[in-house]
Design a protein around this motif. Structure first.
Motif, PDB file in Angstrom:
ATOM      1  N   LEU A 211       7.933   8.625 -12.480  1.00  0.00           N
ATOM      2  CA  LEU A 211       8.486   8.396 -11.147  1.00  0.00           C
ATOM      3  C   LEU A 211       9.923   7.864 -11.239  1.00  0.00           C
ATOM      4  O   LEU A 211      10.812   8.307 -10.505  1.00  0.00           O
ATOM      5  CB  LEU A 211       7.596   7.392 -10.405  1.00  0.00           C
ATOM      6  CG  LEU A 211       7.825   7.226  -8.904  1.00  0.00           C
ATOM      7  CD1 LEU A 211       7.741   8.548  -8.178  1.00  0.00           C
ATOM      8  CD2 LEU A 211       6.794   6.250  -8.329  1.00  0.00           C
TER       9      LEU A 211
ATOM     10  N   ILE B  84       0.847  -1.207   0.000  1.00  0.00           N
ATOM     11  CA  ILE B  84       0.000   0.000   0.000  1.00  0.00           C
ATOM     12  C   ILE B  84       0.881   1.256   0.000  1.00  0.00           C
ATOM     13  O   ILE B  84       0.649   2.188  -0.773  1.00  0.00           O
ATOM     14  CB  ILE B  84      -0.938  -0.014   1.232  1.00  0.00           C
ATOM     15  CG1 ILE B  84      -1.884  -1.213   1.149  1.00  0.00           C
ATOM     16  CG2 ILE B  84      -1.727   1.287   1.319  1.00  0.00           C
ATOM     17  CD1 ILE B  84      -2.671  -1.469   2.417  1.00  0.00           C
ATOM     18  N   SER B  85       1.911   1.256   0.853  1.00  0.00           N
ATOM     19  CA  SER B  85       2.812   2.417   0.931  1.00  0.00           C
ATOM     20  C   SER B  85       3.461   2.710  -0.421  1.00  0.00           C
ATOM     21  O   SER B  85       3.710   3.864  -0.764  1.00  0.00           O
ATOM     22  CB  SER B  85       3.933   2.176   1.936  1.00  0.00           C
ATOM     23  OG  SER B  85       3.409   1.863   3.187  1.00  0.00           O
ATOM     24  N   PHE B  86       3.714   1.645  -1.160  1.00  0.00           N
ATOM     25  CA  PHE B  86       4.350   1.781  -2.463  1.00  0.00           C
ATOM     26  C   PHE B  86       3.565   2.744  -3.361  1.00  0.00           C
ATOM     27  O   PHE B  86       4.142   3.489  -4.150  1.00  0.00           O
ATOM     28  CB  PHE B  86       4.447   0.400  -3.122  1.00  0.00           C
ATOM     29  CG  PHE B  86       4.905   0.425  -4.540  1.00  0.00           C
ATOM     30  CD1 PHE B  86       6.212   0.774  -4.862  1.00  0.00           C
ATOM     31  CD2 PHE B  86       4.030   0.122  -5.577  1.00  0.00           C
ATOM     32  CE1 PHE B  86       6.631   0.812  -6.181  1.00  0.00           C
ATOM     33  CE2 PHE B  86       4.445   0.164  -6.898  1.00  0.00           C
ATOM     34  CZ  PHE B  86       5.756   0.510  -7.203  1.00  0.00           C
ATOM     35  N   LEU B  87       2.239   2.753  -3.197  1.00  0.00           N
ATOM     36  CA  LEU B  87       1.411   3.605  -4.066  1.00  0.00           C
ATOM     37  C   LEU B  87       1.461   5.083  -3.677  1.00  0.00           C
ATOM     38  O   LEU B  87       0.953   5.936  -4.400  1.00  0.00           O
ATOM     39  CB  LEU B  87      -0.036   3.098  -4.068  1.00  0.00           C
ATOM     40  CG  LEU B  87      -0.187   1.737  -4.774  1.00  0.00           C
ATOM     41  CD1 LEU B  87      -1.567   1.170  -4.559  1.00  0.00           C
ATOM     42  CD2 LEU B  87       0.085   1.896  -6.268  1.00  0.00           C
ATOM     43  N   LEU B  88       2.086   5.390  -2.520  1.00  0.00           N
ATOM     44  CA  LEU B  88       2.233   6.801  -2.138  1.00  0.00           C
ATOM     45  C   LEU B  88       3.087   7.562  -3.147  1.00  0.00           C
ATOM     46  O   LEU B  88       2.834   8.736  -3.421  1.00  0.00           O
ATOM     47  CB  LEU B  88       2.903   6.907  -0.767  1.00  0.00           C
ATOM     48  CG  LEU B  88       2.019   7.068   0.453  1.00  0.00           C
ATOM     49  CD1 LEU B  88       2.885   7.169   1.690  1.00  0.00           C
ATOM     50  CD2 LEU B  88       1.134   8.302   0.326  1.00  0.00           C
ATOM     51  N   GLY B  89       4.094   6.902  -3.697  1.00  0.00           N
ATOM     52  CA  GLY B  89       4.975   7.545  -4.680  1.00  0.00           C
ATOM     53  C   GLY B  89       4.215   8.041  -5.898  1.00  0.00           C
ATOM     54  O   GLY B  89       4.163   9.250  -6.156  1.00  0.00           O
TER      55      GLY B  89
ATOM     56  N   PRO C  66      -0.284   2.372   6.318  1.00  0.00           N
ATOM     57  CA  PRO C  66       0.860   1.621   6.870  1.00  0.00           C
ATOM     58  C   PRO C  66       1.901   2.520   7.534  1.00  0.00           C
ATOM     59  O   PRO C  66       2.444   2.155   8.583  1.00  0.00           O
ATOM     60  CB  PRO C  66       1.444   0.924   5.640  1.00  0.00           C
ATOM     61  CG  PRO C  66       0.307   0.845   4.681  1.00  0.00           C
ATOM     62  CD  PRO C  66      -0.483   2.093   4.887  1.00  0.00           C
TER      63      PRO C  66
ATOM     64  N   LEU D 104      -5.738   7.291  -7.728  1.00  0.00           N
ATOM     65  CA  LEU D 104      -4.679   7.524  -6.743  1.00  0.00           C
ATOM     66  C   LEU D 104      -5.002   8.717  -5.847  1.00  0.00           C
ATOM     67  O   LEU D 104      -4.814   8.667  -4.626  1.00  0.00           O
ATOM     68  CB  LEU D 104      -3.337   7.747  -7.446  1.00  0.00           C
ATOM     69  CG  LEU D 104      -2.721   6.530  -8.144  1.00  0.00           C
ATOM     70  CD1 LEU D 104      -1.517   6.950  -8.984  1.00  0.00           C
ATOM     71  CD2 LEU D 104      -2.299   5.479  -7.123  1.00  0.00           C
TER      72      LEU D 104
ATOM     73  N   THR E 131      10.297  11.457  -5.712  1.00  0.00           N
ATOM     74  CA  THR E 131       8.878  11.736  -5.939  1.00  0.00           C
ATOM     75  C   THR E 131       8.641  13.222  -6.227  1.00  0.00           C
ATOM     76  O   THR E 131       7.824  13.568  -7.074  1.00  0.00           O
ATOM     77  CB  THR E 131       8.027  11.335  -4.716  1.00  0.00           C
ATOM     78  OG1 THR E 131       8.744  11.641  -3.526  1.00  0.00           O
ATOM     79  CG2 THR E 131       7.703   9.876  -4.735  1.00  0.00           C
TER      80      THR E 131
ATOM     81  N   PHE F 195      -3.396   5.365   1.385  1.00  0.00           N
ATOM     82  CA  PHE F 195      -2.003   4.927   1.205  1.00  0.00           C
ATOM     83  C   PHE F 195      -1.103   5.314   2.380  1.00  0.00           C
ATOM     84  O   PHE F 195       0.023   4.856   2.482  1.00  0.00           O
ATOM     85  CB  PHE F 195      -1.413   5.484  -0.106  1.00  0.00           C
ATOM     86  CG  PHE F 195      -2.244   5.161  -1.321  1.00  0.00           C
ATOM     87  CD1 PHE F 195      -2.804   3.908  -1.475  1.00  0.00           C
ATOM     88  CD2 PHE F 195      -2.466   6.117  -2.308  1.00  0.00           C
ATOM     89  CE1 PHE F 195      -3.575   3.599  -2.588  1.00  0.00           C
ATOM     90  CE2 PHE F 195      -3.240   5.819  -3.431  1.00  0.00           C
ATOM     91  CZ  PHE F 195      -3.796   4.563  -3.556  1.00  0.00           C
TER      92      PHE F 195
END
Lengths: 230, 121
Positions: free
Chosen positions: B14, A65-70, B69, B59, B31, B66
């Protein structure tokens, strides 16, 4: 049971379920303190503590999930681009505002920390906390803070801003759409911007702009201001 | 297919951000550089908004999710927090209120000045 918990499915599933519950409670009660993120994080942490599951296990799914923050941070530029004319017309108030916001953040955190008697290393970890986590952790490392602590307070800052932003605007009669967006983006990075998007298209775009500009300004200003403080 | 194509563009930007991060060598994360790259691409028209619209929408609508976590991670980094959690929380809450209030106030005041509709209130 452990063999099912010890897969990425667990972290992903519990996060989605907890978030759904958070959104549901938030919509039903319409109380902004019952923030979906705050509720879901409380649910997950309680679950992990009760069943004695460590963070590493949860994070097998969590990291997906954190990966999608980028990518999510990168596409914050899309609403900004849609408002680019508005941005050009108001570039002076916007840039001066973000600059003052960045200074206010660093200086207020420093003096409040001193007031509350926090240790030097904690003060340094708190200083960059207003900007997006990727930047705040880098700056924290740069000036001698603890990046993991910075990560934690950055997220708390985001949740606080997300909840209180609209109230601050009501109390201080800040009605200008651009001002609302810049304030939320500056004070509470992407989580503030998420709230700004709910306030309106202009607010969302300005919040996005603040994330990158305030982030960059902090990279350059924080080490310099810290050296002035000492 | 449409979604895959949009993902390729976004992840491509990215990746470029991360590559430039290494080249620039400043503590500016990939980013953020990716944001600048995407903005430039949109302005010069290399990328059109509708080429990434659906994935962007997904997104952006879920960006809060997101963060879960990272926020849950507070339990594992708590050594410093446990000892002084209350003052840390107070500083965090107060400074956030101050920054949002001051920034919003300044921008609104400057906007009024620029528009010239009475900067005296």
């Amino acid at each position: 049971m452990t063999k099912y918990i010890d897969t990425p499915i667990f972290g992903v599933l519990i996060s989605i379920l907890a978030f759904e519950i958070g959104v549901f409670i938030n919509k039903k009660t319409k109380i902004s303190f019952f923030n979906p993120l705050l509720i879901s994080v409380t649910i997950i942490i309680s679950f992990l503590l009760i069943f004695n599951i460590d963070y590493k296990t949860y994070n097998k799914g969590g990291s997906i999930i954190s990966f999608l923050l980028g990518p999510a941070t990168v596409v914050l530029v899309v609403p900004l681009y849609k408002q680019i004319e508005n941005l050009k017309k108001n570039s002076l108030p916007i840039l001066v505002g973000i600059f003052v916001g960045v200074l206010t953040a660093i200086i207020s955190i420093y003096y409040l920390s001193k007031l509350f008697g926090l240790d030097e290393i904690i003060v340094l970890s708190l200083i960059p906390k207003s900007v997006t986590a990727a930047i705040s952790m880098e700056v924290s490392r740069e000036i001698g803070g603890v990046p993991s602590l910075t990560m934690a307070v950055t997220v708390i800052t985001g949740i606080v801003g997300n909840i209180v932003g609209p109230y601050i605007y009501k109390i201080f009669k800040i009605e200008n759409e651009i001002a609302q967006g810049i304030g939320l983006g500056n004070g509470a990075h992407a989580l503030g911007t998420a709230r700004a998007m709910e306030l309106g298209e202009v607010q969302g775009a300005m919040g996005s702009l603040s994330i990158s500009v305030a982030g960059l300004m902090t990279v350059f200003l924080a080490p310099w201001l810290v050296s002035l403080f000492n | 297919m449409k979604i895959f194509r949009q993902l390729v563009i976004i992840f491509g930007v990215l990746l470029m951000g991360h590559m430039l991060e290494n080249i620039i060598g400043l503590p500016i994360p990939g980013t953020i550089i990716g944001m600048v790259v995407l903005l430039i691409c949109l302005i010069i028209g290399v990328i059109k908004v509708d080429m990434i619209e659906d994935v962007s929408k997904f997104l952006l609508e879920n960006i809060t999710f997101f963060f879960i976590p990272a926020a849950v991670g507070i339990i594992s980094s708590s050594e410093h927090i446990k000892q002084q959690w209350l003052p840390i929380l107070m500083v965090t809450i107060l400074s956030t209120i101050i920054v949002i209030g001051v920034t919003g106030f300044i921008v609104q005041a400057l906007e009024r000045l620029q528009k010239g509709d009475g900067g005296n209130d």
